[in-house]
Every structure is written in structure tokens, then in C-alpha cells.
Design a protein around this motif. Structure first.
Motif, mmCIF file in Angstrom:
data_model
loop_
_atom_site.group_PDB
_atom_site.id
_atom_site.type_symbol
_atom_site.label_atom_id
_atom_site.label_comp_id
_atom_site.label_asym_id
_atom_site.label_seq_id
_atom_site.Cartn_x
_atom_site.Cartn_y
_atom_site.Cartn_z
ATOM 1 N N ARG A 96 0.832 -1.210 0.000
ATOM 2 C CA ARG A 96 0.000 0.000 0.000
ATOM 3 C C ARG A 96 0.866 1.259 0.000
ATOM 4 O O ARG A 96 0.502 2.264 -0.590
ATOM 5 N N CYS A 319 -6.578 -1.406 -4.760
ATOM 6 C CA CYS A 319 -5.545 -1.856 -3.824
ATOM 7 C C CYS A 319 -6.132 -1.667 -2.431
ATOM 8 O O CYS A 319 -6.501 -0.557 -2.052
ATOM 9 N N ILE A 371 -4.507 -6.706 -4.359
ATOM 10 C CA ILE A 371 -5.051 -5.911 -5.454
ATOM 11 C C ILE A 371 -6.003 -6.786 -6.259
ATOM 12 O O ILE A 371 -5.696 -7.950 -6.519
#
Lengths: 416, 306
Positions: A96, A319, A371
Motif C-alpha cells: 500500500r 488496492c 489488489i
């Protein structure tokens, strides 16, 4: 002087922090008191040489653990350019953070250790940079001094990466053999690599052409703020303030205001106390229209014959950024350009394995740092473009309404 | 903007890009927060903020008040510049005084704590009293290691504290302004500016800054390797001697802690030349409050420092 924003990816072992320290040091962006502090720490820890990586260790917990856990921003300038580095940690549990750093980058710098060659991690970094549509990629093959400056090692890694990159969207690739520790091919050309005729890393960063990366064709102006002075001098002034997200706006242009669909003409474009003949990304301006149409924050000004279609059904790559997984039927707040709404997760189509590009279609949820391709239904129509066309009008964030935390980053494939 | 004429190549200089980004941040926060305020010390960074805010909302006035924490130990020249700016912009000024906070028992002056630290309690009290939900601050990420990881929208809990390990991810230019009762946001429009950018911008815009940034003659004494100004607030310790020097300030703050540097730079151009070749950071050179420990800034930020 212009500006280049780049994101670095790699782990401590690849020498990323050392490389950044080297770029800062060799561009004379390190001050004496900073260097002295780092020298003192290196000495007190019993190191043989000054650990340049210490220059970029920010938070105390990171210093204690010797790792980077968050995106850090660094600044340096040469006579040619100013640079903003988004320094991101490399491990998979920090995906992230890498996505965050890449979101604003013009260029991605991926580091590999010449002794290791391409690893799962370096492939993942390339996949993420490609997914975030970072238009330029540099593969820096580091620690060349430890493989005797072997051209064969360089060529093997180069070829392997090029093969892998064919599956990705990487419009521009440069591969540079370096030693961050010794400084070879970072700022000064190395005598150890006579077989390499490309630029040094710094030369490439200074000269890579980023001006064409913007969309100057499709006019997109998300309205941020309505300026109404309510003063005697500017009694009737009504301006729509925002940052141009695409295309070029000129007085006289026929425009449409979305989502209402009302049309008007640009009367003037104000930049502070001056009227300007045109506005383009990323200028922050105030637009006035000839008609008294109803325009408010969250609306978008586009061209009559070239406007995004208002859409409440989104197909996007997401994401996921929090511990509690994303699941179908979940409701979240969504922010897209200057527009807020709510979104319902209709379906998770697949989870993308960022190491192998495998699509896991059996997945029921997306966990932290995962993701996947997701279908959303929104309460308000969004005025969006595919992310591949416009990184501003193609992106959104998802917010947990209970905690207020940003939990997801989205890149739109298409709206319907 | 450097050239309002046609940009044939559609290029913006880096200073224009920074300006556009900062204006975007101001407008975003003004639209999203119920009650923002702009923290202004009167220093160069807060003056650049005032200029950017002026541009963001022109021809309207600033849609939020200007908040100053008066330490009681501020340089008079800095207060003059602040007053001139506030008057010219027609802005609403809110002053929170450390003296008042001490008198009201909001903070405790034990004689050992610096005014910079006492500002924290004074500020948080002012936030609560006025119900501010967002504060614009002039912090830059290039200033200090702990700032390098600060978000543009930096969330503060209901104790006004910053939790560096639990920051919200910040992507693209999509800022998340969600708040719960009692929480507030610090907003940093100058995040991506460097000290040199600030000076180039002041030079380009030709705007007023406090006169103490320019070289002048001053009575100073040396303490812990820094030149401090002679003042009733700052009694000399044994062995300290007042001398006259040609100096200027690189940062402005509590005058008992803010050192000056010897300098002949009496114009903006000379200051820019001086900064461009400076070998010591502005905080390292002149801020006693950041010197106490390697993590001094990180600790103060967690407590709710600017």
C-alpha cells in the motif's frame, strides 16, 4: 527549472537508502549538520564507513528496527531540475505504501542487487509501477562492484527484465549499472563500465522527457470551490475554482457542465488578479462562464463534444489498504476528483497475484495489500475516465465511514 | 505565475507547479472543513501561505481566520509584518496568548519549559475554544526527518496528537478530510516546498517579510554555540557577553531560543545566494528547541506541535 517526481522501490538489502543518500550527497543536498549526525551515529554503532542510509531513516521506530515502514518524501535539486522522491519500502506487506508513492510519480526507480538478479520483489515493483501508470521506469542494477563489473551479469538481468516487461505497460525503460556505495554511474560516469554507453542515473533523471505525459487534448476541469466575493467591488463575480485535470481551456470555448449537462461558454480564466489566455494541467485557476448556470463543487467542466459520461457503475482495480478485508455488499465512502459519494461493492472479480500476474477468480475477498478487480455501484454519478487515459479523473479513494480511514485506492477500467 | 502570456510549450516551472498544488490544497480544505483557520507565526513560511491563500480565493477574501499563538517572546518586527498582512488582506485575526493560557491554568510555566512547548497547550486550547476543525500549517517536509513522512492532511486525534505509525495513506491529490467529533486536521500546503523554494517565491512575488530576515546590526550573545538576541526575556548567564554583530535570522520563533547567523545578506537576491550555498540546515543552525535530542521534533509533533 521543471520538476520530476519519482518513486523508489527496493529493500534495505538492495541498497536503496544508500542510493538515495548518494543522490542527496552528490547533488550537495545534504547539510553539514545532517552529515555530522549520521557520521556520529555510524561511529557509535561501530560501522567502518558512514552509513548513508541513516540520512533517510525518519521515525524513531524505524531507526530502532532498521527498516522503512512508511512513504517518506525527499527533496533535492540540480541546476537542471528539482526532484521529489517518494521513498517507499519494498516488502510485500508494504504494498500500500508503494502504491501511495507511485500514485504521484512520473518515474519509478527499481533497484536490484546484481548478485541476486531479478527477484520476486523486483518483479512486483515493476507490476505496481505499471498498474499505477508511472510512464517511465529505471532499473538500477546495483552492487556491480561485487560482480566485478561484469557486462554479462548486466545483460542477463537486462534481458530477463525486458522479457518480463512485455506483459506490462512500461512505455519507457532505462537500465543502468551502478554502485550506490562507491558512486559509480550515479552522478559521475564510471571507468569500471567501459561497455556501458548509456547515461548515468542522475543524467537520465535530469533529462528524461516528461512533458508529453499529460493529456492536453481531453478537457477536464473538476470544480473545487465556487468563488463569490460578495463585496461591493466584485458584486456579481462568480468564478469556478479548480485545478485543470486534462486538456486546454480557453476563453470562448463552448463547454458542458456535468452532471447537469447544461452548456455555456468560457468568459474568462482568472489566475489571481490576471486574466490568462489559456489554462492547462496542472494549473490552478478560476473559470468564469457567460451564462448564469448552476455549478457547484463536485461538478466538472468539459467540452461539449468531448465529455466523460456520468456513471454509477464502475469497473476498477482496487488496492486494499486495511486489515479488515474488502467483501461484496460492503458500503464505503468514495472520493473521486472533488466529488464525494457512497459506494457499494457489487462483486470481486479476481485477485491479482502481483508476483506472478496470476488472476485468482475464486477469491471472495481482498485482504490488506492485495489488489483485485472489483465492481462498484455509487450513489452519485461519477465523471470519470479510464485510469489509462487520465490519472486524475481515473482514480478514487475509498474511506471507511465508521473510522474515517482511507482503506482503498482505485483505478478505473471503465464506467457504465 | 512567471508568464501569464501564452505558454507555447504548455510547461510550468517547478515554482508554478508548487504554487498550483498549494492553491489546490487550500481550496480543497476550505471546501471540505467546516471551520478552518490559518496558523500564522509571521515567519516566512506562514507569509507564503498567506500569499497562496490570497491567490486561491481572489477576488474574495480569505474564507477563514488567521490564528496566531502569541508566545509573549515574539520579535516585534515579526508582529509588525503579520499585522500589515492581515490588514492588507482584510483577514480576521484570532490571537491566542501563552500568557493568558498560563494565567488561566491551561498550561503550567515551571520556568524550565520553553515557550515553544507551552505553545502546544495554548494552541490545542484555542482549537477547542474556537471549534476549529482544520489548521493550515507552514510545515515543510524538507525541514526535518520526522516531517518527511507527514501527510498533507495530517490527522489529529481528540487529544490533538499525531500518531506517526497510524497515518492515513494519501494518494494522488485525493485528500481524505473525514473527521469525528473532537478531532481536527492539520493541513500543510507547503509540504513539497524547500527552504530555497520559499525564498525564490518571496523574491518572485516581491512580498513583505519581517525585516529581521535581512542583515542588520544587533546586540547578541553566544549560548550553546548560537547567537541569541539581547532581551529582557533572556537574562544573561554567568560568562555570557553581549556583542554587536551584523546578523540575520533564518527562522523566527520564540526569541529566547531562536538564533541568528552572521550575514551581510541585506536583499532577497543575496539571501537566495546565501541559502543556495548554505551548508547547515535552518533548524540545525538556529533552533535550540530541535537540538535536545535526535527525536526532539518527532516528540513535539506527537504532542500536537505545529
Amino acid at each position: 527549472m521543471d520538476l520530476l517526481r519519482f518513486a523508489t522501490a527496493g529493500s534495505v538489502d538492495d541498497g536503496k537508502s544508500t542510493l538515495i543518500g548518494r543522490l542527496l550527497l552528490d547533488s550537495k543536498s545534504i547539510f553539514e549538520d545532517q552529515l555530522e549526525a549520521v557520521e556520529a551515529t555510524s561511529h557509535s554503532r561501530g560501522y567502518d564507513y558512514t552509513d548513508l542510509a541513516l540520512l533517510t531513516d525518519g521515525l524513531r521506530s524505524e531507526r530502532e528496527q532498521g527498516i522503512t515502514i512508511d512513504v517518506a518524501y525527499r527533496y533535492f535539486a540540480t541546476p537542471a531540475r528539482k526532484f521529489i522522491i517518494a521513498d517507499t519500502p519494498g516488502h510485500i506487506q508494504y504494498t500500500r505504501n508503494m502504491v501511495t508513492g507511485a500514485s504521484t510519480a512520473d518515474l519509478g526507480l527499481v533497484l536490484v542487487d546484481a548478485r541476486q538478479g531479478l527477484t520476486e520483489q523486483s518483479r512486483r515493483h515493476a507490476v505496481l509501477l505499471s498498474l499505477l501508470r508511472v510512464p517511465h521506469l529505471v532499473l538500477a542494477i546495483n552492487k556491480m562492484d561485487l560482480v566485478d563489473w561484469s557486462q554479462e551479469v548486466y545483460s542477463r538481468i537486462h534481458d530477463e527484465f525486458r522479457q518480463f516487461a512485455t506483459k506490462l505497460s512500461i512505455p519507457d525503460l532505462a537500465v543502468v549499472p551502478i554502485s550506490a556505495l562507491k558512486g559509480d554511474n550515479v552522478v559521475t560516469r564510471s571507468e569500471n563500465t567501459p561497455w556501458y554507453d548509456g547515461p548515468t542515473l542522475m543524467h537520465h533523471l535530469e533529462h528524461v522527457h516528461v512533458a508529453s505525459d499529460r493529456d492536453l487534448v481531453d478537457t477536464r476541469f473538476p470544480v473545487q470551490y465556487v468563488v463569490r466575493p460578495k463585496s461591493d467591488e466584485f458584486h456579481d463575480y462568480r468564478g469556478y475554482a479548480g485545478q485543470v485535470a486534462g486538456g486546454v481551456l480557453k476563453p470562448g470555448d463552448e463547454v458542458v457542465v456535468l452532471p447537469s449537462g447544461m452548456t455555456s461558454t468560457i468568459e474568462a480564466i482568472d489566475l489571481f488578479d490576471q486574466q490568462i489566455p489559456e489554462a492547462f494541467p496542472p494549473m490552478s485557476v478560476t473559470v468564469r462562464l457567460t451564462d448564469d448556470v448552476d455549478v457547484s463543487r463536485g461538478d466538472m467542466i468539459a467540452r461539449v463534444k468531448n465529455a466523460p459520461k456520468p456513471s454509477q457503475d464502475l469497473d476498477a482495480m482496487i488496492c486494499w489498504m486495511t486489515n479488515e478485508p474488502l467483501r461484496p455488499r460492503q458500503k464505503l465512502a468514495i472520493k473521486h476528483t472533488t466529488r464525494m459519494g457512497r459506494a457499494l461493492v457489487k462483486d470481486i472479480q479476481y485477485r491479482l497475484d502481483v508476483n506472478t500476474l496470476h488472476r485468482d477468480q475464486d477469491t471472495k475477498e481482498l485482504g490488506l495489500n492485495e489488489i483485485g478487480r472489483v465492481q462498484l455501484r455509487t450513489t452519485v454519478p461519477l465523471l470519470c475516465d479510464p485510469y489509462t487515459k487520465n490519472r486524475t479523473t481515473g482514480s478514487f479513494i475509498l474511506i471507511d465511514e465508521a473510522t474515517g480511514v482511507t482503506v482503498g485506492a482505485g483505478m478505473i477500467n471503465s464506467g457504465a | 505565475m512567471t508568464a501569464p502570456a501564452t505558454h507555447v510549450d504548455y510547461q510550468l516551472s517547478q515554482l508554478d507547479q508548487l504554487e498550483a498544488e498549494s492553491i489546490h490544497i487550500f481550496r480543497e480544505a476550505a471546501a471540505e472543513f467546516e471551520k478552518p483557520a490559518l496558523m500564522c507565526s509571521g515567519g516566512k513560511d506562514s507569509i507564503v501561505m498567506l500569499r497562496l491563500a490570497e491567490k486561491a480565493f481572489y477576488p474574495a477574501k480569505l474564507p477563514f481566520p488567521v490564528l496566531q499563538i502569541d508566545t509573549g517572546y515574539d520579535f516585534p518586527e515579526v508582529l509588525t509584518a503579520r499585522d500589515n498582512w492581515v490588514q492588507r488582506l482584510g483577514a480576521h485575526l484570532v490571537v491566542a496568548r501563552v500568557e493568558d493560557a498560563i494565567a488561566n491554568g491551561v498550561v503550567v510555566d515551571d520556568g524550565k519549559t520553553s515557550r515553544n512547548r507551552l505553545q502546544i497547550g495554548t494552541l490545542l486550547n484555542a482549537v477547542e475554544e474556537n471549534g476549529f476543525t482544520a489548521l493550515f500549517g507552514g510545515g515543510r517536509r524538507d525541514e526535518e526527518k520526522a516531517r518527511a513522512k507527514e501527510r498533507v492532511y495530517s490527522h489529529r486525534d481528540d487529544f490533538g496528537q499525531w500518531d506517526p505509525k497510524n497515518q492515513r495513506p494519501e494518494l494522488w491529490s485525493l485528500y481524505n478530510g473525514k473527521l469525528h467529533g473532537g478531532e481536527h486536521m492539520r493541513v500543510f500546503p507547503l509540504s513539497n516546498w524547500t527552504e530555497l523554494d520559499i525564498w525564490h517565491y518571496i523574491g518572485h512575488e516581491q512580498i513583505e517579510i519581517p525585516s529581521i530576515y535581512f542583515s542588520h546590526t544587533r546586540r547578541v550573545f553566544n549560548r550553546d554555540g548560537m547567537w541569541l538576541t539581547e532581551s529582557d526575556f533572556n537574562p544573561l548567564k554567568p560568562g555570557e557577553q553581549v556583542v554587536e554583530k551584523t546578523v540575520r535570522f533564518r527562522t523566527v520563533g520564540d526569541l529566547t531560543l531562536t538564533g541568528c547567523v552572521e550575514s551581510e545578506a541585506d536583499t532577497l537576491d543575496k539571501i537566495i545566494d546565501e541559502i543556495a550555498v548554505a551548508r547547515v540546515t535552518e533548524r540545525g543552525a538556529t533552533r535550540g528547541d530541535d537540538r535536545f535530542s535526535e527525536a526532539a521534533m518527532e516528540d513535539r509533533k506527537k504532542e500536537g506541535y505545529f
